[in-house]
Design a protein around this motif. Structure first.
Motif, PDB file in Angstrom:
ATOM      1  N   ALA A   1       2.606  12.481  -3.862  1.00 18.99           N
ATOM      2  CA  ALA A   1       1.473  12.212  -2.982  1.00 18.99           C
ATOM      3  C   ALA A   1       1.065  10.744  -3.075  1.00 18.99           C
ATOM      4  N   PHE A   2       1.110  10.196  -4.289  1.00 16.08           N
ATOM      5  CA  PHE A   2       0.746   8.793  -4.469  1.00 16.08           C
ATOM      6  C   PHE A   2       1.752   7.886  -3.752  1.00 16.08           C
ATOM      7  N   ILE A   3       3.036   8.239  -3.866  1.00 17.56           N
ATOM      8  CA  ILE A   3       4.063   7.467  -3.149  1.00 17.56           C
ATOM      9  C   ILE A   3       3.819   7.565  -1.641  1.00 17.56           C
ATOM     10  N   CYS A   4       3.439   8.753  -1.183  1.00 16.33           N
ATOM     11  CA  CYS A   4       3.201   8.945   0.252  1.00 16.33           C
ATOM     12  C   CYS A   4       2.040   8.083   0.763  1.00 16.33           C
ATOM     13  N   VAL A   5       0.939   8.010   0.016  1.00 20.38           N
ATOM     14  CA  VAL A   5      -0.175   7.196   0.526  1.00 20.38           C
ATOM     15  C   VAL A   5       0.195   5.712   0.506  1.00 20.38           C
ATOM     16  N   ILE A   6       0.975   5.285  -0.489  1.00 17.65           N
ATOM     17  CA  ILE A   6       1.434   3.888  -0.477  1.00 17.65           C
ATOM     18  C   ILE A   6       2.340   3.655   0.733  1.00 17.65           C
ATOM     19  N   PHE A   7       3.227   4.615   0.979  1.00 16.80           N
ATOM     20  CA  PHE A   7       4.123   4.505   2.116  1.00 16.80           C
ATOM     21  C   PHE A   7       3.335   4.320   3.420  1.00 16.80           C
ATOM     22  N   VAL A   8       2.308   5.131   3.613  1.00 20.01           N
ATOM     23  CA  VAL A   8       1.554   5.047   4.868  1.00 20.01           C
ATOM     24  C   VAL A   8       0.764   3.740   4.927  1.00 20.01           C
ATOM     25  N   GLU A   9       0.253   3.278   3.788  1.00 21.32           N
ATOM     26  CA  GLU A   9      -0.437   1.982   3.757  1.00 21.32           C
ATOM     27  C   GLU A   9       0.542   0.869   4.172  1.00 21.32           C
ATOM     28  N   VAL A  10       1.752   0.925   3.641  1.00 23.47           N
ATOM     29  CA  VAL A  10       2.778  -0.070   4.014  1.00 23.47           C
ATOM     30  C   VAL A  10       3.085   0.049   5.505  1.00 23.47           C
ATOM     31  N   TRP A  11       3.283   1.277   5.959  1.00 21.18           N
ATOM     32  CA  TRP A  11       3.561   1.531   7.378  1.00 21.18           C
ATOM     33  C   TRP A  11       2.499   0.873   8.261  1.00 21.18           C
ATOM     34  N   SER A  12       1.231   0.992   7.839  1.00 14.45           N
ATOM     35  CA  SER A  12       0.157   0.464   8.679  1.00 14.45           C
ATOM     36  C   SER A  12       0.043  -1.060   8.571  1.00 14.45           C
TER      37      SER A  12
ATOM     38  N   SER B   1     -10.169   2.833  -5.758  1.00 21.40           N
ATOM     39  CA  SER B   1     -11.563   2.624  -6.167  1.00 21.40           C
ATOM     40  C   SER B   1     -12.529   2.955  -5.025  1.00 21.40           C
ATOM     41  N   VAL B   2     -12.102   2.731  -3.774  1.00 23.44           N
ATOM     42  CA  VAL B   2     -13.023   2.970  -2.662  1.00 23.44           C
ATOM     43  C   VAL B   2     -13.265   4.463  -2.424  1.00 23.44           C
ATOM     44  N   THR B   3     -12.194   5.255  -2.432  1.00 19.78           N
ATOM     45  CA  THR B   3     -12.396   6.689  -2.203  1.00 19.78           C
ATOM     46  C   THR B   3     -13.133   7.309  -3.386  1.00 19.78           C
TER      47      THR B   3
ATOM     48  N   TRP C   1      -7.535  -6.602   2.134  1.00 16.62           N
ATOM     49  CA  TRP C   1      -7.634  -5.421   2.997  1.00 16.62           C
ATOM     50  C   TRP C   1      -7.173  -4.163   2.257  1.00 16.62           C
ATOM     51  N   ALA C   2      -6.113  -4.294   1.459  1.00 15.41           N
ATOM     52  CA  ALA C   2      -5.621  -3.117   0.738  1.00 15.41           C
ATOM     53  C   ALA C   2      -6.657  -2.654  -0.289  1.00 15.41           C
ATOM     54  N   PHE C   3      -7.369  -3.601  -0.887  1.00 14.01           N
ATOM     55  CA  PHE C   3      -8.428  -3.239  -1.823  1.00 14.01           C
ATOM     56  C   PHE C   3      -9.533  -2.461  -1.123  1.00 14.01           C
ATOM     57  N   ARG C   4      -9.732  -2.743   0.171  1.00 13.86           N
ATOM     58  CA  ARG C   4     -10.810  -2.080   0.901  1.00 13.86           C
ATOM     59  C   ARG C   4     -10.343  -0.790   1.550  1.00 13.86           C
ATOM     60  N   SER C   5      -9.076  -0.449   1.364  1.00 15.80           N
ATOM     61  CA  SER C   5      -8.483   0.641   2.154  1.00 15.80           C
ATOM     62  C   SER C   5      -9.135   1.991   1.881  1.00 15.80           C
ATOM     63  N   PHE C   6      -9.549   2.648   2.930  1.00 10.81           N
ATOM     64  CA  PHE C   6     -10.157   3.974   2.840  1.00 10.81           C
ATOM     65  C   PHE C   6      -9.503   4.921   3.849  1.00 10.81           C
ATOM     66  N   ASN C   7      -9.165   4.368   5.020  1.00  9.16           N
ATOM     67  CA  ASN C   7      -8.749   5.182   6.157  1.00  9.16           C
ATOM     68  C   ASN C   7      -7.363   5.789   6.028  1.00  9.16           C
ATOM     69  N   VAL C   8      -6.597   5.376   5.013  1.00  9.00           N
ATOM     70  CA  VAL C   8      -5.308   6.027   4.792  1.00  9.00           C
ATOM     71  C   VAL C   8      -5.489   7.210   3.851  1.00  9.00           C
ATOM     72  N   ILE C   9      -6.093   6.953   2.698  1.00  8.89           N
ATOM     73  CA  ILE C   9      -6.154   7.965   1.646  1.00  8.89           C
ATOM     74  C   ILE C   9      -7.074   9.124   2.038  1.00  8.89           C
ATOM     75  N   TRP C  10      -8.247   8.811   2.591  1.00 10.41           N
ATOM     76  CA  TRP C  10      -9.208   9.878   2.833  1.00 10.41           C
ATOM     77  C   TRP C  10      -8.686  10.928   3.818  1.00 10.41           C
TER      78      TRP C  10
END
Lengths: 315, 276
Positions: free
Chosen positions: A180-191, A271-273, A248-257
């Motif tokens: 799951a952690f790899i998946c959220v990183i993947f989607v962050e990279v994708w975006s 840290s944001v979620t 921006w990655a430090f502020r990221s919320f819209n991928v993980i949540w």
């Protein structure tokens, strides 16, 4: 501690303060038009950026009640609470891996893509439009779509993997902590790839073509051309774009949540979620303020050091 | 030369095309799922191309989710944010681009510093006030907080566009008897029109794509924008993916179509920022 000394310092302080005030007033009187134009934006920032920030700082150093009101100032209790939090070590490590991992991957994947898209080929305009889609689309909605793609029984990813005979398993991508952690990183990279690629592409196009002429005469090969001529030209833009991406990655919320809400077991939280959970689920506003403050200070110091180091290297 | 041509095609086929496929993959899945029946969506193994393509979802989804309300709310957020960014940002950016004054550099640095903290800090800082004033479920509050959060970036963009217009044009107008303000309105604003449109669309999209502020400040179904409405939809019911993807596709199309109209100007503006 003599009374006279105090008087002396305070009077000289008032004098210098008056000087500063006078020069500020003079500056504004002589130059009032630009200041007038700035007033609307300053008011907006004061109300909705500075005020919340100050609120957060005060809250970080105070005891707070369950609606987030500061009741007693001057306590480090929130930070003590934060350090004792059983998840905080994991959250910190996850945030750092999430941020630097995703930005590094984005750079590594975007640069070759930019080099390819910089070539002339039929359909180049279409390719560019497709490239920009993840950037334009509402990220929260794309993240939900990825959640559907990662679905174990019905998802498109397992379907593709099964059809291509890579695996016959129906992997539960978002239930396993590591996957799951790899998946959220993947989607962050994708975006993040579209923005990074398009900036590299713009950087490549702004390189004056004549710098390659001399090299061609010397018979330099393509690899040399890229390494010694293209890359140095891209250095400046890389510095800025990576810094922006890190922030921006430090502020990221819209991928993980939308994808996992930090599940399973807080193992995909950043840290944001986590902050969101602290404040709105556990009502631990004080601890949330402390974490927010720590994140802000870290980013500020990081940005200053980062730009200093890289600028000085540039010479 | 022959070898370079060969390498170019190889890299395009081996890297460029697969990468682009991954980048558009979710959108392909959205389209494919939106044409499936409930039966086909819940079938194992899944299908890629719908076997019995149906338009039924596009009719049903409006009744299952208050999608029309969500669309209206997202639209209002977009318009509200565009309006605020223009009113607050254009004068500030013009001042920063045209004048050299003592507060200029500190203000530019301040804009940069505001980028350093996550939006959740703003949420935490204003949440109590919003609750105390009874302003939950108010779209104007969401639009304003969201706008103030992207205002700094938009000002940076606008400064770039204004700086590109030679001040001599204004000076000429002022010689003809226009005031500074008149010269700005008559000469500079029309000339920087493409840049203004680009920032306006950027602000609209920022409102349209907004998620966190709406998530925290809005709890009423009828007041939710698309992003939060669709998110609530998946956490509340047994997930009906075919309806969710239909709504997602409609929400995405608007944003992507708008973005494509200004992407060139916008990326050039961002490049200008990074060169400073």
């Amino acid at each position: 501690m003599t009374a006279t000394a105090e008087v002396v310092t305070s009077s000289s302080e008032t004098a210098s303060r008056e000087n500063i005030w006078r020069s500020i007033v003079r500056e504004i009187r002589e130059n009032h038009f630009p200041y007038l134009l700035l007033i609307p934006s300053i008011l907006c920032f004061a109300a909705l950026v500075i005020y919340p920030l100050v609120n957060t700082m005060i809250g970080a150093f105070s005891k707070t009640d369950t609606v987030g009101r500061a009741v007693e100032f001057g306590a480090l209790i929130n930070f003590r609470e934060l350090v004792r939090d059983r998840y905080i070590l994991n959250i910190t490590i996850q945030t750092v891996i999430f941020v630097f991992g995703s930005v590094a991957l984005t750079v590594v994947l975007s640069l070759p893509l930019a080099l390819i898209l910089n070539q002339r080929f039929p359909g180049a305009a279409l390719a560019r439009a497709l490239l920009l889609m993840p950037w334009a689309a509402p990220l929260a909605i794309s993240a939900m779509t990825w959640r559907w793609i990662f679905h174990d029984q019905l998802g498109a990813l397992n379907y593709v993997l099964n059809t291509l005979n890579i695996t016959q398993a129906r992997t539960a991508w978002l239930s396993d902590p590591v996957l799951a952690f790899i998946c959220v990183i993947f989607v962050e990279v994708w975006s993040s790839i579209p923005f990074m690629t398009i900036m590299f592409l713009a950087g490549l196009q702004s390189i004056p073509p004549h710098i390659y002429d001399a090299a061609k005469m010397d018979g330099a090969n393509a690899w040399h051309e890229f390494w010694d001529m293209t890359l140095p030209q891209l250095k400046r833009i890389t510095i800025i774009v990576t810094l922006l991406s890190i922030i921006w990655a430090f502020r990221s919320f819209n991928v993980i949540w939308p994808m996992t809400q930090g599940n399973p077991f807080f193992r995909t939280d950043n840290s944001v979620t986590y902050l969101y959970k602290l404040a709105f689920r556990s009502l631990a506003f004080g601890e949330g303020y402390a974490l927010a403050f720590a994140t802000f200070v870290f980013l500020l110091i990081f940005s200053v050091v980062y730009t200093r180091v890289l600028r000085s290297e540039e010479g | 030369m022959q070898r370079i041509q060969w390498f170019k095609w190889l890299s395009l086929v081996l890297y460029g095309i697969p990468m682009l496929l991954v980048l558009v993959f979710p959108f392909i899945v959205m389209v494919s799922t939106s044409f499936k029946t409930l039966e086909e969506v819940s079938q194992i193994p899944p299908t890629f191309i719908p076997r019995n393509p149906t338009l039924e979802n596009y009719r049903e989804v409006w009744n299952i989710i208050p999608l029309a309300d969500h669309f209206r709310n997202s639209f209002l957020l977009g318009v509200g944010e565009t309006f605020l960014i223009m009113v607050l940002g254009v004068p500030a950016a013009y001042a920063l681009a045209r004048f050299r004054f003592a507060g200029r550099q500190p203000y530019l640095i301040f804009l940069l510093v505001t980028q350093m903290f996550p939006a959740i800090v703003v949420v935490l800082g204003v949440f109590r006030v919003v609750v105390a004033l009874g302003l939950l479920n108010n779209l104007a509050v969401v639009a304003t907080t969201a706008a103030s959060f992207s205002l700094a970036f938009c000002i940076w963009l606008l400064v770039g566009y204004f700086s590109a217009i030679p001040p001599e044009i204004e000076e000429a107008a002022m010689m003809d008897g226009d005031s500074r303000l008149g010269a700005m309105i008559k000469m500079t604003l029309p000339l920087s029109w493409p840049g203004l449109v680009a920032v306006g669309v950027f602000a609209f999209m920022d409102g349209w794509n907004e998620f966190l502020f709406s998530l925290t400040f809005i709890s009423n179904d009828e007041m939710m924008p698309l992003t939060v409405g669709l998110f609530r939809f998946i956490s509340r019911f047994q997930i009906q993916w075919h309806h969710l993807m239909t709504g997602s596709l409609l929400a995405t199309i608007v944003a992507v179509a708008l973005f494509m109209t200004v992407q060139d100007k916008l990326t050039r503006g961002m490049l200008a920022i990074s060169e400073k």
